[in-house]
Motif scaffolding. Structure first.
Motif, short mmCIF file in Angstrom:
data_model
loop_
_atom_site.label_atom_id
_atom_site.label_comp_id
_atom_site.label_asym_id
_atom_site.label_seq_id
_atom_site.Cartn_x
_atom_site.Cartn_y
_atom_site.Cartn_z
N LEU A 170 0.74 4.23 -2.86
CA LEU A 170 0.52 5.63 -2.52
C LEU A 170 1.66 6.51 -3.03
O LEU A 170 1.44 7.60 -3.57
CB LEU A 170 0.37 5.79 -1.00
CG LEU A 170 -0.96 5.36 -0.40
CD1 LEU A 170 -0.88 5.38 1.12
CD2 LEU A 170 -2.10 6.25 -0.89
N ARG A 194 -10.98 2.88 -3.42
CA ARG A 194 -11.26 3.29 -2.03
C ARG A 194 -10.64 4.64 -1.69
O ARG A 194 -11.24 5.47 -1.00
CB ARG A 194 -10.71 2.22 -1.09
CG ARG A 194 -11.00 2.48 0.39
CD ARG A 194 -10.45 1.36 1.26
NE ARG A 194 -8.99 1.32 1.23
CZ ARG A 194 -8.29 0.31 0.73
NH1 ARG A 194 -8.90 -0.73 0.18
NH2 ARG A 194 -6.97 0.33 0.75
N ASP A 195 -9.41 4.89 -2.19
CA ASP A 195 -8.68 6.09 -1.79
C ASP A 195 -8.76 7.22 -2.80
O ASP A 195 -8.09 8.25 -2.66
CB ASP A 195 -7.21 5.74 -1.53
CG ASP A 195 -7.05 4.81 -0.32
OD1 ASP A 195 -8.04 4.67 0.44
OD2 ASP A 195 -5.98 4.24 -0.14
N HIS A 217 0.83 -1.21 0.00
CA HIS A 217 0.00 0.00 0.00
C HIS A 217 0.87 1.26 0.00
O HIS A 217 0.55 2.24 -0.70
CB HIS A 217 -0.92 0.00 1.22
CG HIS A 217 -2.07 -0.94 1.10
ND1 HIS A 217 -3.01 -1.12 2.10
CD2 HIS A 217 -2.45 -1.78 0.09
CE1 HIS A 217 -3.90 -2.01 1.72
NE2 HIS A 217 -3.58 -2.43 0.50
N GLU A 241 -5.71 -5.94 -4.77
CA GLU A 241 -5.49 -4.86 -3.81
C GLU A 241 -5.27 -3.52 -4.51
O GLU A 241 -5.77 -2.49 -4.06
CB GLU A 241 -4.28 -5.18 -2.93
CG GLU A 241 -4.53 -6.24 -1.87
CD GLU A 241 -5.45 -5.74 -0.76
OE1 GLU A 241 -5.49 -4.52 -0.52
OE2 GLU A 241 -6.12 -6.57 -0.14
N ALA A 242 -4.51 -3.52 -5.60
CA ALA A 242 -4.23 -2.27 -6.31
C ALA A 242 -5.52 -1.66 -6.85
O ALA A 242 -5.74 -0.44 -6.75
CB ALA A 242 -3.24 -2.51 -7.43
N MET A 284 -7.73 -0.50 -3.84
CA MET A 284 -7.17 0.65 -3.16
C MET A 284 -7.42 1.93 -3.95
O MET A 284 -7.72 2.99 -3.39
CB MET A 284 -5.68 0.44 -2.93
CG MET A 284 -5.02 1.52 -2.09
SD MET A 284 -3.28 1.16 -1.82
CE MET A 284 -2.80 2.65 -0.96
#
Length: 253
Positions: free
Chosen positions: A83, A125-126, A79, A118-119, A122
């Motif tokens: 970012l 979500r972000d 993560h 996950e990528a 994420m």
């Protein structure tokens, strides 16, 4: 397939905190490369972050694909890398398992499959755009989950007939890049043949490289030209190793 045949040149990443050699590779290969692939902890050795080098490529006006391996990361570290990439504007990745480390072992709770999930989750979500994600594939049946990637890098192969047959059999719908490797020396060729059984290197090519080191460059560039002419692939993933100057000159001609 897209209309333009892309040459994606792999950069040799630095193992020391000095980016001069990276910048030189980018500058020399820029006239013939559509994009640059930056490996992650290449062959099990610590290197400068692929995300940081990808940012350097962008600063020099190039397009980058940052490689991230599952071997060296837990979920929190992954993560963090995503970012950092989003902050730097790095939007293309190749997710791989990772080479066997030279010291220590695997500390990862991740797989390439979970990294893809996950990528994408994420990003949603972000609040940043999900990156374009590629995967590596051997010259065998490609599993269903890899077929959901945005692009595929096929395994290095010295036989175009094998590559073309695999491409036709798999009928992948995303962009597919054939792997092309420059043999810098006969010793390198024999080490690869001994350590990677899936790569079949013709003995005749090894003999030519032993007699003339330029033969490895000429063979790789001829393979790139033949794959472009075939129309079967969207491009090549070209590993130039130490011969990047000679490769750039040959491809420009």
């Amino acid at each position: 397939m897209g209309s333009e045949f892309e040459v994606v040149c792999e950069i040799e990443p630095p193992t020391r905190p000095d980016l001069r050699h990276v910048r030189h590779q980018i500058g020399v290969l820029a006239p013939v490369a559509h994009a640059f692939l930056i490996p992650d902890n290449h062959i099990g050795r610590a290197t400068v972050s692929s995300v940081a080098v990808a940012h350097e490529v962008a600063a020099m006006g190039g397009r980058s694909i940052a490689c991230l391996n599952s071997r060296d990361r837990n979920l929190l570290g992954f993560h963090r890398d995503l970012l950092t990439a989003a902050a730097y504007g790095v939007t293309e990745f190749l997710f791989v398992h990772g080479d066997q480390p030279t010291a220590g072992g695997r500390a990862s709770e991740l797989t390439v499959r979970t990294m893809i999930a996950e990528a994408r989750a994420m990003g949603e979500r972000d609040g940043f755009s999900p990156p374009r994600i590629g995967v590596a594939a051997g010259l065998r049946k490609v599993p269903a989950w890899k077929r959901e990637a945005d692009f595929v890098f096929a395994q290095m192969c010295f036989d175009n007939d094998t590559l073309l047959r695999w491409r036709e059999e798999q009928n992948l719908q995303q962009k597919v890049y054939a792997g092309v490797l420059v043999l810098a020396s006969a010793g390198m060729a024999r080490r690869l043949a001994a350590s990677i059984p899936d790569i079949d290197i013709p003995e005749s090519l090894i003999d030519r490289v032993a007699a003339d080191p330029r033969a490895g460059v000429e063979a790789a560039c001829a393979q790139v030209a033949a794959l472009r002419a075939s129309g079967a692939f969207d491009g090549v993933h070209l590993v130039t190793v130490s011969r990047y100057r000679e490769v750039a000159l040959t491809l420009e001609r």
